[in-house]
Design a protein around this motif. Sequence first.
Motif, PDB file in Angstrom:
ATOM      1  N   ALA A   1       8.839  14.439   1.600  1.00 49.71           N
ATOM      2  CA  ALA A   1       8.080  15.548   2.186  1.00 49.71           C
ATOM      3  C   ALA A   1       8.915  16.818   2.101  1.00 49.71           C
ATOM      4  O   ALA A   1      10.111  16.802   2.386  1.00 49.71           O
ATOM      5  CB  ALA A   1       7.734  15.236   3.636  1.00 49.71           C
ATOM      6  N   SER A   2       8.298  17.921   1.711  1.00 46.32           N
ATOM      7  CA  SER A   2       9.027  19.183   1.573  1.00 46.32           C
ATOM      8  C   SER A   2       8.457  20.236   2.514  1.00 46.32           C
ATOM      9  O   SER A   2       7.250  20.292   2.745  1.00 46.32           O
ATOM     10  CB  SER A   2       8.955  19.688   0.131  1.00 46.32           C
ATOM     11  N   GLY A   3       9.354  21.054   3.064  1.00 48.76           N
ATOM     12  CA  GLY A   3       8.938  22.156   3.928  1.00 48.76           C
ATOM     13  C   GLY A   3       8.279  21.717   5.214  1.00 48.76           C
ATOM     14  O   GLY A   3       7.515  22.460   5.819  1.00 48.76           O
ATOM     15  N   LYS A   4       8.590  20.512   5.673  1.00 52.88           N
ATOM     16  CA  LYS A   4       7.911  19.970   6.858  1.00 52.88           C
ATOM     17  C   LYS A   4       8.523  20.483   8.147  1.00 52.88           C
ATOM     18  O   LYS A   4       9.676  20.923   8.186  1.00 52.88           O
ATOM     19  CB  LYS A   4       7.987  18.449   6.837  1.00 52.88           C
ATOM     20  N   LYS A   5       7.728  20.393   9.194  1.00 56.84           N
ATOM     21  CA  LYS A   5       8.212  20.711  10.542  1.00 56.84           C
ATOM     22  C   LYS A   5       7.652  19.658  11.490  1.00 56.84           C
ATOM     23  O   LYS A   5       6.490  19.729  11.893  1.00 56.84           O
ATOM     24  CB  LYS A   5       7.791  22.108  10.983  1.00 56.84           C
ATOM     25  N   ALA A   6       8.478  18.681  11.808  1.00 60.47           N
ATOM     26  CA  ALA A   6       8.070  17.628  12.735  1.00 60.47           C
ATOM     27  C   ALA A   6       8.377  18.048  14.164  1.00 60.47           C
ATOM     28  O   ALA A   6       9.378  18.713  14.425  1.00 60.47           O
ATOM     29  CB  ALA A   6       8.785  16.329  12.403  1.00 60.47           C
ATOM     30  N   ASN A   7       7.504  17.666  15.081  1.00 62.15           N
ATOM     31  CA  ASN A   7       7.737  17.960  16.492  1.00 62.15           C
ATOM     32  C   ASN A   7       8.771  17.001  17.068  1.00 62.15           C
ATOM     33  O   ASN A   7       8.988  15.911  16.541  1.00 62.15           O
ATOM     34  CB  ASN A   7       6.425  17.857  17.263  1.00 62.15           C
ATOM     35  N   PRO A   8       9.418  17.385  18.165  1.00 60.16           N
ATOM     36  CA  PRO A   8      10.479  16.542  18.754  1.00 60.16           C
ATOM     37  C   PRO A   8       9.960  15.169  19.155  1.00 60.16           C
ATOM     38  O   PRO A   8       8.767  14.975  19.412  1.00 60.16           O
ATOM     39  CB  PRO A   8      10.925  17.348  19.980  1.00 60.16           C
ATOM     40  N   ILE A   9      10.875  14.226  19.220  1.00 58.24           N
ATOM     41  CA  ILE A   9      10.534  12.865  19.643  1.00 58.24           C
ATOM     42  C   ILE A   9       9.910  12.917  21.043  1.00 58.24           C
ATOM     43  O   ILE A   9      10.413  13.609  21.933  1.00 58.24           O
ATOM     44  CB  ILE A   9      11.792  11.976  19.657  1.00 58.24           C
ATOM     45  N   GLY A  10       8.817  12.192  21.212  1.00 59.10           N
ATOM     46  CA  GLY A  10       8.097  12.196  22.483  1.00 59.10           C
ATOM     47  C   GLY A  10       6.936  13.166  22.507  1.00 59.10           C
ATOM     48  O   GLY A  10       6.144  13.153  23.450  1.00 59.10           O
TER      49      GLY A  10
ATOM     50  N   GLY B   1       0.831  -1.196   0.000  1.00 60.18           N
ATOM     51  CA  GLY B   1       0.000   0.000   0.000  1.00 60.18           C
ATOM     52  C   GLY B   1       0.863   1.243   0.000  1.00 60.18           C
ATOM     53  O   GLY B   1       2.077   1.177   0.244  1.00 60.18           O
ATOM     54  N   LEU B   2       0.270   2.372  -0.288  1.00 61.74           N
ATOM     55  CA  LEU B   2       0.964   3.654  -0.235  1.00 61.74           C
ATOM     56  C   LEU B   2       1.163   4.041   1.220  1.00 61.74           C
ATOM     57  O   LEU B   2       0.276   3.823   2.053  1.00 61.74           O
ATOM     58  CB  LEU B   2       0.146   4.716  -0.980  1.00 61.74           C
ATOM     59  N   GLU B   3       2.301   4.638   1.535  1.00 58.51           N
ATOM     60  CA  GLU B   3       2.651   4.832   2.943  1.00 58.51           C
ATOM     61  C   GLU B   3       3.017   6.271   3.291  1.00 58.51           C
ATOM     62  O   GLU B   3       3.880   6.876   2.657  1.00 58.51           O
ATOM     63  CB  GLU B   3       3.822   3.926   3.323  1.00 58.51           C
ATOM     64  N   PHE B   4       2.352   6.786   4.314  1.00 52.50           N
ATOM     65  CA  PHE B   4       2.755   8.027   4.976  1.00 52.50           C
ATOM     66  C   PHE B   4       3.808   7.615   6.000  1.00 52.50           C
ATOM     67  O   PHE B   4       3.511   6.966   6.982  1.00 52.50           O
ATOM     68  CB  PHE B   4       1.538   8.666   5.658  1.00 52.50           C
ATOM     69  N   GLN B   5       5.061   7.989   5.734  1.00 49.17           N
ATOM     70  CA  GLN B   5       6.161   7.538   6.583  1.00 49.17           C
ATOM     71  C   GLN B   5       6.093   8.155   7.981  1.00 49.17           C
ATOM     72  O   GLN B   5       5.878   9.361   8.136  1.00 49.17           O
ATOM     73  CB  GLN B   5       7.496   7.885   5.929  1.00 49.17           C
ATOM     74  N   VAL B   6       6.256   7.308   8.993  1.00 47.60           N
ATOM     75  CA  VAL B   6       6.316   7.716  10.398  1.00 47.60           C
ATOM     76  C   VAL B   6       7.684   7.273  10.911  1.00 47.60           C
ATOM     77  O   VAL B   6       7.934   6.067  11.035  1.00 47.60           O
ATOM     78  CB  VAL B   6       5.164   7.069  11.198  1.00 47.60           C
ATOM     79  N   LEU B   7       8.577   8.239  11.219  1.00 43.06           N
ATOM     80  CA  LEU B   7       9.970   7.883  11.450  1.00 43.06           C
ATOM     81  C   LEU B   7      10.691   8.941  12.281  1.00 43.06           C
ATOM     82  O   LEU B   7      10.389  10.133  12.186  1.00 43.06           O
ATOM     83  CB  LEU B   7      10.686   7.759  10.095  1.00 43.06           C
ATOM     84  N   ASP B   8      11.640   8.485  13.074  1.00 42.73           N
ATOM     85  CA  ASP B   8      12.600   9.379  13.717  1.00 42.73           C
ATOM     86  C   ASP B   8      13.717   9.620  12.703  1.00 42.73           C
ATOM     87  O   ASP B   8      14.619   8.804  12.537  1.00 42.73           O
ATOM     88  CB  ASP B   8      13.150   8.729  14.994  1.00 42.73           C
ATOM     89  N   ASP B   9      13.658  10.761  12.016  1.00 41.14           N
ATOM     90  CA  ASP B   9      14.617  11.052  10.945  1.00 41.14           C
ATOM     91  C   ASP B   9      16.057  11.121  11.437  1.00 41.14           C
ATOM     92  O   ASP B   9      16.993  10.795  10.695  1.00 41.14           O
ATOM     93  CB  ASP B   9      14.266  12.378  10.258  1.00 41.14           C
TER      94      ASP B   9
ATOM     95  N   LEU C   1      18.242   6.360   3.519  1.00 45.20           N
ATOM     96  CA  LEU C   1      18.123   5.452   2.382  1.00 45.20           C
ATOM     97  C   LEU C   1      17.105   6.002   1.386  1.00 45.20           C
ATOM     98  O   LEU C   1      16.615   7.112   1.537  1.00 45.20           O
ATOM     99  CB  LEU C   1      17.719   4.063   2.871  1.00 45.20           C
ATOM    100  N   GLY C   2      16.812   5.224   0.370  1.00 49.55           N
ATOM    101  CA  GLY C   2      15.873   5.715  -0.625  1.00 49.55           C
ATOM    102  C   GLY C   2      16.523   6.759  -1.519  1.00 49.55           C
ATOM    103  O   GLY C   2      17.724   6.724  -1.787  1.00 49.55           O
ATOM    104  N   ARG C   3      15.731   7.746  -1.950  1.00 49.26           N
ATOM    105  CA  ARG C   3      16.200   8.744  -2.908  1.00 49.26           C
ATOM    106  C   ARG C   3      15.693  10.124  -2.518  1.00 49.26           C
ATOM    107  O   ARG C   3      14.507  10.331  -2.311  1.00 49.26           O
ATOM    108  CB  ARG C   3      15.677   8.364  -4.303  1.00 49.26           C
ATOM    109  N   ASN C   4      16.601  11.066  -2.373  1.00 50.30           N
ATOM    110  CA  ASN C   4      16.235  12.460  -2.096  1.00 50.30           C
ATOM    111  C   ASN C   4      15.401  12.640  -0.827  1.00 50.30           C
ATOM    112  O   ASN C   4      14.530  13.494  -0.756  1.00 50.30           O
ATOM    113  CB  ASN C   4      15.463  13.064  -3.284  1.00 50.30           C
ATOM    114  N   GLY C   5      15.652  11.788   0.166  1.00 44.88           N
ATOM    115  CA  GLY C   5      14.923  11.932   1.423  1.00 44.88           C
ATOM    116  C   GLY C   5      13.502  11.417   1.390  1.00 44.88           C
ATOM    117  O   GLY C   5      12.684  11.800   2.242  1.00 44.88           O
ATOM    118  N   ASN C   6      13.197  10.528   0.438  1.00 41.90           N
ATOM    119  CA  ASN C   6      11.806  10.076   0.312  1.00 41.90           C
ATOM    120  C   ASN C   6      11.426   8.962   1.287  1.00 41.90           C
ATOM    121  O   ASN C   6      10.387   8.331   1.134  1.00 41.90           O
ATOM    122  CB  ASN C   6      11.498   9.642  -1.123  1.00 41.90           C
ATOM    123  N   ARG C   7      12.285   8.744   2.290  1.00 42.42           N
ATOM    124  CA  ARG C   7      11.916   7.814   3.365  1.00 42.42           C
ATOM    125  C   ARG C   7      11.867   8.520   4.716  1.00 42.42           C
ATOM    126  O   ARG C   7      11.882   7.870   5.760  1.00 42.42           O
ATOM    127  CB  ARG C   7      12.907   6.638   3.419  1.00 42.42           C
ATOM    128  N   THR C   8      11.804   9.823   4.698  1.00 45.50           N
ATOM    129  CA  THR C   8      11.727  10.592   5.942  1.00 45.50           C
ATOM    130  C   THR C   8      10.271  10.820   6.342  1.00 45.50           C
ATOM    131  O   THR C   8       9.347  10.620   5.543  1.00 45.50           O
ATOM    132  CB  THR C   8      12.443  11.939   5.788  1.00 45.50           C
TER     133      THR C   8
END
Length: 247
Positions: free
Chosen positions: A158-167, A125-133, A141-148
Amino acid sequence: MKALFLSGFLLTILLAAEKPQTPNTLTAKEKSEGWQLLFDGKTTKGWRGAYKETFPQKGWEVENGMLTIQKSDGSESQSFGDIVTDGEYSDFDLMFDFKLTEGANSGVKYFVVENYPKPKGSAFGLEFQVLDDDKHPDAKLGRNGNRTVGSLYDLIPASGKKANPIGEWNTGRVLSKGKHVEHWLNGKKVVEYERGSDAFREDVAMSKYKAPDYNTNGRFGEAPKGHILLQDHGDRVYYRNIKIKAL
């Protein structure tokens, strides 16, 4: 005295308006707009193991209003298994909160079809990645950050993103209407694409999804409908406020 009463009454109204919404609930406005909870905060109703008829007996659990999976060995869908919604969806607006532990990996998949034979890893399936970058090696891995985090996994970064800190909690969103799909992270659109377009198929051809196994039952990512999936990738991750609206 009357003025004091009125000012106190107005303050009460303002405080009530500013009160955060209780997790895993819908407001009257959301209900009228057609939103439905996929997780009630108390039970696993509406979910089952991928390629199974029942919910996993261990690993996944409801804890303090959160749907969480225990940490295991970091492998993909091998320890406790992915879970999927009972229902399938085509045009939808999906929202969910997720919270990562250090170094964690997971994902929210959509248009998941349980074709047989069952794949060794996660259901397709298509995946919205959930990851500690910062701490998980998959980010590099992957290409151009497409596994972040927030990316369309292995396809579009994902471009121009702002993820909140771990926790801390993050809010993800997947909007799918016709062939058009968007990923949002914390209120900002970070991915936009057209399923089945030439550009999409070029991305697939440069990804792991070009392998024949992913395309045996039709082109990867182009199923007309599918389940929503939460991924077991061997790490502790928390989910809540999972809700969907059919479009």
